[in-house]
Design a protein around this motif. Structure first.
Motif, PDB file in Angstrom:
ATOM      1  N   PHE A 224       0.836  -1.209   0.000  1.00  0.00           N
ATOM      2  CA  PHE A 224       0.000   0.000   0.000  1.00  0.00           C
ATOM      3  C   PHE A 224       0.868   1.255   0.000  1.00  0.00           C
ATOM      4  O   PHE A 224       0.562   2.225  -0.701  1.00  0.00           O
ATOM      5  CB  PHE A 224      -0.932   0.017   1.210  1.00  0.00           C
ATOM      6  CG  PHE A 224      -1.738   1.285   1.296  1.00  0.00           C
ATOM      7  CD1 PHE A 224      -2.869   1.453   0.515  1.00  0.00           C
ATOM      8  CD2 PHE A 224      -1.343   2.329   2.128  1.00  0.00           C
ATOM      9  CE1 PHE A 224      -3.593   2.636   0.557  1.00  0.00           C
ATOM     10  CE2 PHE A 224      -2.054   3.510   2.174  1.00  0.00           C
ATOM     11  CZ  PHE A 224      -3.190   3.668   1.392  1.00  0.00           C
ATOM     12  N   VAL A 225       1.940   1.269   0.794  1.00  0.00           N
ATOM     13  CA  VAL A 225       2.838   2.424   0.810  1.00  0.00           C
ATOM     14  C   VAL A 225       3.490   2.590  -0.555  1.00  0.00           C
ATOM     15  O   VAL A 225       3.721   3.715  -1.015  1.00  0.00           O
ATOM     16  CB  VAL A 225       3.897   2.283   1.924  1.00  0.00           C
ATOM     17  CG1 VAL A 225       4.957   3.384   1.817  1.00  0.00           C
ATOM     18  CG2 VAL A 225       3.230   2.334   3.288  1.00  0.00           C
ATOM     19  N   TYR A 230       3.522   6.264  -5.615  1.00  0.00           N
ATOM     20  CA  TYR A 230       3.330   6.559  -7.040  1.00  0.00           C
ATOM     21  C   TYR A 230       1.973   7.181  -7.361  1.00  0.00           C
ATOM     22  O   TYR A 230       1.762   7.667  -8.470  1.00  0.00           O
ATOM     23  CB  TYR A 230       3.526   5.279  -7.853  1.00  0.00           C
ATOM     24  CG  TYR A 230       4.955   4.789  -7.812  1.00  0.00           C
ATOM     25  CD1 TYR A 230       5.893   5.264  -8.720  1.00  0.00           C
ATOM     26  CD2 TYR A 230       5.371   3.889  -6.840  1.00  0.00           C
ATOM     27  CE1 TYR A 230       7.205   4.848  -8.670  1.00  0.00           C
ATOM     28  CE2 TYR A 230       6.696   3.460  -6.780  1.00  0.00           C
ATOM     29  CZ  TYR A 230       7.611   3.940  -7.690  1.00  0.00           C
ATOM     30  OH  TYR A 230       8.916   3.528  -7.632  1.00  0.00           O
ATOM     31  N   GLN A 231       1.046   7.141  -6.400  1.00  0.00           N
ATOM     32  CA  GLN A 231      -0.280   7.721  -6.620  1.00  0.00           C
ATOM     33  C   GLN A 231      -0.645   8.611  -5.436  1.00  0.00           C
ATOM     34  O   GLN A 231      -1.779   8.603  -4.949  1.00  0.00           O
ATOM     35  CB  GLN A 231      -1.328   6.600  -6.762  1.00  0.00           C
ATOM     36  CG  GLN A 231      -1.062   5.614  -7.858  1.00  0.00           C
ATOM     37  CD  GLN A 231      -1.501   6.127  -9.209  1.00  0.00           C
ATOM     38  OE1 GLN A 231      -2.129   7.174  -9.308  1.00  0.00           O
ATOM     39  NE2 GLN A 231      -1.171   5.408 -10.262  1.00  0.00           N
ATOM     40  N   LEU A 232       0.316   9.387  -4.964  1.00  0.00           N
ATOM     41  CA  LEU A 232       0.165  10.120  -3.708  1.00  0.00           C
ATOM     42  C   LEU A 232      -1.056  11.029  -3.686  1.00  0.00           C
ATOM     43  O   LEU A 232      -1.892  10.946  -2.786  1.00  0.00           O
ATOM     44  CB  LEU A 232       1.432  10.942  -3.427  1.00  0.00           C
ATOM     45  CG  LEU A 232       1.402  11.801  -2.154  1.00  0.00           C
ATOM     46  CD1 LEU A 232       1.208  10.930  -0.929  1.00  0.00           C
ATOM     47  CD2 LEU A 232       2.688  12.623  -2.042  1.00  0.00           C
ATOM     48  N   LEU A 256       8.759   7.671  -0.357  1.00  0.00           N
ATOM     49  CA  LEU A 256       7.458   8.300  -0.147  1.00  0.00           C
ATOM     50  C   LEU A 256       7.535   9.819  -0.137  1.00  0.00           C
ATOM     51  O   LEU A 256       6.690  10.501  -0.704  1.00  0.00           O
ATOM     52  CB  LEU A 256       6.841   7.810   1.173  1.00  0.00           C
ATOM     53  CG  LEU A 256       5.439   8.322   1.488  1.00  0.00           C
ATOM     54  CD1 LEU A 256       4.482   7.967   0.364  1.00  0.00           C
ATOM     55  CD2 LEU A 256       4.948   7.726   2.806  1.00  0.00           C
ATOM     56  N   GLY A 257       8.543  10.379   0.501  1.00  0.00           N
ATOM     57  CA  GLY A 257       8.657  11.833   0.564  1.00  0.00           C
ATOM     58  C   GLY A 257       7.942  12.405   1.774  1.00  0.00           C
ATOM     59  O   GLY A 257       7.116  11.750   2.418  1.00  0.00           O
ATOM     60  N   LYS A 258       8.237  13.652   2.075  1.00  0.00           N
ATOM     61  CA  LYS A 258       7.712  14.292   3.276  1.00  0.00           C
ATOM     62  C   LYS A 258       6.194  14.436   3.245  1.00  0.00           C
ATOM     63  O   LYS A 258       5.512  14.208   4.260  1.00  0.00           O
ATOM     64  CB  LYS A 258       8.341  15.668   3.457  1.00  0.00           C
ATOM     65  CG  LYS A 258       7.928  16.377   4.745  1.00  0.00           C
ATOM     66  CD  LYS A 258       8.600  17.726   4.877  1.00  0.00           C
ATOM     67  CE  LYS A 258       8.266  18.372   6.221  1.00  0.00           C
ATOM     68  NZ  LYS A 258       6.803  18.541   6.404  1.00  0.00           N
ATOM     69  N   ALA A 259       5.628  14.785   2.100  1.00  0.00           N
ATOM     70  CA  ALA A 259       4.178  14.967   2.002  1.00  0.00           C
ATOM     71  C   ALA A 259       3.442  13.669   2.325  1.00  0.00           C
ATOM     72  O   ALA A 259       2.433  13.682   3.040  1.00  0.00           O
ATOM     73  CB  ALA A 259       3.806  15.446   0.601  1.00  0.00           C
ATOM     74  N   GLY A 260       3.955  12.555   1.816  1.00  0.00           N
ATOM     75  CA  GLY A 260       3.331  11.270   2.087  1.00  0.00           C
ATOM     76  C   GLY A 260       3.474  10.862   3.545  1.00  0.00           C
ATOM     77  O   GLY A 260       2.538  10.328   4.156  1.00  0.00           O
ATOM     78  N   ARG A 261       4.657  11.115   4.110  1.00  0.00           N
ATOM     79  CA  ARG A 261       4.870  10.765   5.517  1.00  0.00           C
ATOM     80  C   ARG A 261       3.971  11.602   6.426  1.00  0.00           C
ATOM     81  O   ARG A 261       3.410  11.089   7.398  1.00  0.00           O
ATOM     82  CB  ARG A 261       6.336  10.950   5.891  1.00  0.00           C
ATOM     83  CG  ARG A 261       7.283   9.972   5.210  1.00  0.00           C
ATOM     84  CD  ARG A 261       8.645   9.947   5.892  1.00  0.00           C
ATOM     85  NE  ARG A 261       9.322  11.248   5.819  1.00  0.00           N
ATOM     86  CZ  ARG A 261      10.129  11.609   4.842  1.00  0.00           C
ATOM     87  NH1 ARG A 261      10.369  10.763   3.835  1.00  0.00           N
ATOM     88  NH2 ARG A 261      10.722  12.791   4.852  1.00  0.00           N
ATOM     89  N   ASP A 262       3.824  12.865   6.105  1.00  0.00           N
ATOM     90  CA  ASP A 262       2.953  13.728   6.904  1.00  0.00           C
ATOM     91  C   ASP A 262       1.506  13.259   6.830  1.00  0.00           C
ATOM     92  O   ASP A 262       0.771  13.301   7.827  1.00  0.00           O
ATOM     93  CB  ASP A 262       3.054  15.184   6.424  1.00  0.00           C
ATOM     94  CG  ASP A 262       4.393  15.818   6.759  1.00  0.00           C
ATOM     95  OD1 ASP A 262       5.110  15.261   7.622  1.00  0.00           O
ATOM     96  OD2 ASP A 262       4.734  16.859   6.157  1.00  0.00           O
ATOM     97  N   TRP A 263       1.090  12.833   5.638  1.00  0.00           N
ATOM     98  CA  TRP A 263      -0.285  12.346   5.484  1.00  0.00           C
ATOM     99  C   TRP A 263      -0.509  11.089   6.318  1.00  0.00           C
ATOM    100  O   TRP A 263      -1.543  10.951   6.982  1.00  0.00           O
ATOM    101  CB  TRP A 263      -0.578  12.071   4.012  1.00  0.00           C
ATOM    102  CG  TRP A 263      -1.987  11.609   3.772  1.00  0.00           C
ATOM    103  CD1 TRP A 263      -3.100  12.388   3.660  1.00  0.00           C
ATOM    104  CD2 TRP A 263      -2.433  10.256   3.637  1.00  0.00           C
ATOM    105  NE1 TRP A 263      -4.214  11.610   3.462  1.00  0.00           N
ATOM    106  CE2 TRP A 263      -3.827  10.299   3.440  1.00  0.00           C
ATOM    107  CE3 TRP A 263      -1.787   9.024   3.660  1.00  0.00           C
ATOM    108  CZ2 TRP A 263      -4.593   9.147   3.268  1.00  0.00           C
ATOM    109  CZ3 TRP A 263      -2.543   7.870   3.485  1.00  0.00           C
ATOM    110  CH2 TRP A 263      -3.930   7.941   3.292  1.00  0.00           C
TER     111      TRP A 263
END
Length: 345
Positions: A224-225, A230-232, A256-263
């Motif tokens: 899922f991660v 790839y579809q953030l 994942l990047g910061k935006a994905g981790r924050d989400w």
């Protein structure tokens, strides 16, 4: 023996070599738009599609426990050091029997339909799930040999279907009026990541659900991660909450990047193996999402033990926040004026 402390002999996770390298296919929605949904959904509600092994010496009782057809004794796996092929054959027969029995229950008791995606791969889905505007529950199991509807072979065989299958999740989803999509990542020969991407593109992303909830066990969490990587933007927009159950994902080893981790920090919870009581806070936010105890050290037991906590977490995310009730500070002067006004009435 308690489910929290029991881990049995049968191996659930026969690691497939094809999983060692994740294939990153770029699924284009535009290429699928020309294909009607009816072509993607080949329903198979006929239970004849599930040939139950008549020669298998065990069968499930009405309460979901596997017992010998003649003696009614509980199932016992026979491990033979001097007969490896015989042991493998017994394990294969057991897995096949449980798979077909659970498939039959999914179709007959819960009226789920098979949706064929490509080649020999398919998933199970509630009728009309893509058009239901409410909530959609997506289940992703661990990798290995488990199929749709099953979290663990060994718990299904030794503890019963209430412990080892996804049936309790389906029952709870029905009570909450959730539509359901059960992934089947170990069917069809593709990688688990490929399967999750495909199901998202072909089904989940096209649903009309207002709230999408995901439950991911073991390697299913990593897949899922991988989808999130790839579809953030789309996943963030559609998925309301994610429950990771002893997940294999690692946000520092996946791009994942910061935006994905924050989400994930605000939209997910991770239940991990721990001797601490269930739901006790453990670990660190560095893991990417709040980590809490699964109340067990047995990987296969986590989905069952945490189920109630998972659904409470989901319900909390869509429960309207209470609006603070405004109140007025009553002073002596205001109280005196109010009394005077009352005397005038």
């Amino acid at each position: 023996m308690s489910i929290r402390n029991t881990c049995h002999m049968i191996t659930d996770s026969t690691r497939l070599s094809s999983h060692s390298g994740a294939t990153r296919n770029n699924f284009s929605r535009s290429s699928d738009d020309s294909v009607s949904r009816s072509h993607m959904m080949l329903e198979c509600s006929d239970t004849s599609c599930n040939p139950i092994q008549l020669d298998f010496p065990y069968s499930f009782s009405e309460d979901g426990h596997l017992r010998h057809k003649v003696t009614c004794e509980p199932y016992r796996f026979t491990f033979r050091l001097d007969d490896v092929r015989g042991t493998e054959r017994e394990h294969h027969n057991l897995c096949h029997y449980i798979t077909q029995h659970v498939y039959d229950l999914l179709e007959r008791n819960f009226h789920l339909i098979r949706v064929h995606l490509e080649e020999d791969g398919f998933v199970f889905m509630s009728p009309g799930a893509l058009y239901q505007p409410g909530s959609l529950l997506v289940l992703i199991q661990d990798w290995g040999t488990v199929r749709s509807g099953v979290w663990s072979w060994k718990l299904s065989a030794h503890e019963g279907l209430e412990r080892g299958s996804q049936i309790p999740y389906l029952r709870w989803a029905a009570l909450e009026s959730y539509a359901v999509i059960i992934m089947n990542p170990n069917e069809g020969g593709k990688t688990l990541e490929h399967h999750v991407h495909l199901v998202w593109e072909r089904l989940v992303s096209r649903s009309s659900a207002e709230h999408i909830f995901v439950v991911a066990h073991g390697y299913g969490g990593l897949a899922f991660v991988d989808l999130l990587c790839y579809q953030l933007e789309e996943v963030q927009h559609r998925v309301k909450a994610v429950a990771f159950l002893d997940s294999s994902h690692n946000l520092w080893h996946q791009p994942l990047g910061k935006a994905g981790r924050d989400w994930l920090k605000s939209h997910s919870r991770t239940w991990i193996l721990s001797t601490k009581p269930l739901n006790r806070s453990v670990g660190s936010l560095k893991a990417g999402s709040p980590q809490i105890s699964a109340g067990t050290r047995c990987h296969d037991s986590v989905p069952t033990i945490c189920m109630e906590s998972v659904f409470r977490f989901f319900s909390k995310t869509i429960k309207p926040k209470a609006t603070p009730t405004p109140f007025e500070i009553i002073t002596r002067s205001k109280s005196r004026a109010k009394d005077q006004n009352n005397n005038l009435i």
